[in-house]
Design an enzyme around this catalytic site. Sequence first.
Site, PDB file in Angstrom:
ATOM      1  NE  ARG A 105       6.848   0.878   9.717  1.00 36.56           N
ATOM      2  CZ  ARG A 105       5.722   0.837   9.035  1.00 36.56           C
ATOM      3  NH1 ARG A 105       5.632   1.391   7.850  1.00 36.56           N
ATOM      4  NH2 ARG A 105       4.666   0.244   9.534  1.00 36.56           N
TER       5      ARG A 105
ATOM      6  NE  ARG B 182       2.247  -3.369  11.246  1.00 33.51           N
ATOM      7  CZ  ARG B 182       3.132  -3.174  10.271  1.00 33.51           C
ATOM      8  NH1 ARG B 182       4.350  -3.649  10.384  1.00 33.51           N
ATOM      9  NH2 ARG B 182       2.810  -2.489   9.203  1.00 33.51           N
TER      10      ARG B 182
ATOM     11  NE  ARG C 104       7.345  -2.761   5.515  1.00 30.32           N
ATOM     12  CZ  ARG C 104       6.029  -2.675   5.504  1.00 30.32           C
ATOM     13  NH1 ARG C 104       5.368  -2.634   4.365  1.00 30.32           N
ATOM     14  NH2 ARG C 104       5.370  -2.636   6.627  1.00 30.32           N
TER      15      ARG C 104
ATOM     16  NE  ARG D  97      -3.980  -0.189   9.979  1.00 32.13           N
ATOM     17  CZ  ARG D  97      -2.898   0.367   9.434  1.00 32.13           C
ATOM     18  NH1 ARG D  97      -2.948   1.589   8.965  1.00 32.13           N
ATOM     19  NH2 ARG D  97      -1.795  -0.311   9.354  1.00 32.13           N
TER      20      ARG D  97
ATOM     21  CE  LYS E  92      -2.249  -0.290   3.881  1.00 35.78           C
ATOM     22  NZ  LYS E  92      -1.713  -1.496   4.488  1.00 35.78           N
TER      23      LYS E  92
END
Length: 231
Positions: free
Chosen positions: A176, A187, A143, A105, A30
């Site tokens: 992160r 998550r 990531r 969300r 996203k």
Amino acid sequence: MNENEQPVHPAPLAGAPRAIILFGPPGSGKGTQAKLLKESLSVPHISTGDMLRERIASGDPLGLEVQALMQAGKLVPDETVNRLVHERVRAKDCAGGFVLDGYPRTIPQAKVLEAELLRLGYQPVVIHLKVDYTKIIARIAGRRQCPVCGSLYNLTSHPPKQPELCDLDGARLMVRDDDREQVVRARLEAYERQTQPLLEFFAASGRPFHEVDGNDGSPTAILERVRALLG
Ligand code: AMP
């Protein structure tokens, strides 16, 4: 405004500026697609995750309030993100439309946004990026993000030119906090429990709703799929 408030205006006319809602699980791409759409459509990219991380980095009281929840992979309260988005979409640069990344969300957030967009005269368009869970876990593990300019990398699909350094400003890339494995699981759990039910909400709303296969292809190839659907 609260989530029970009903829209006060009729649906916006065709030709109204679009609010593109990028929807998908963490790791679906996203953020990357939102950045590409921002460039290609020249509209602002509104990421509630980035807004919250900025508040944390600046030591703002709201940042202190949400830090622990974010580090645990949990969603922050609806009122907090609703307020941030309420203010942001009223900024002048949003007049020609915008891309929402990571918002809404939850169903209460979606109801507030629906009323907000009707009130301000935007046409919502939902793009659902569909990606398999095994791919998601692998993507998130690789990531990296630049702490200075926010550029996103992936060690396998989009590595930096020099290991661990940002191509744009040479800063050392970071993982992160909420990309660590245990947090990623939390998550994904939050996504399944609180966010996935939104798919039915969007489908029932009668608003434009498109699904895009985000499993394969480069980010620009996926962008082309998204752009083709947006027309
Ligand atoms: P993201 O960068 O979109 O993956 O968001 C990172 C984290 O910020 C999430 O795991 C949540 O803790 C928080 N967050 C971002 N957007 C929202 C939202 N719309 N509602 C609740 N929490 C959010």
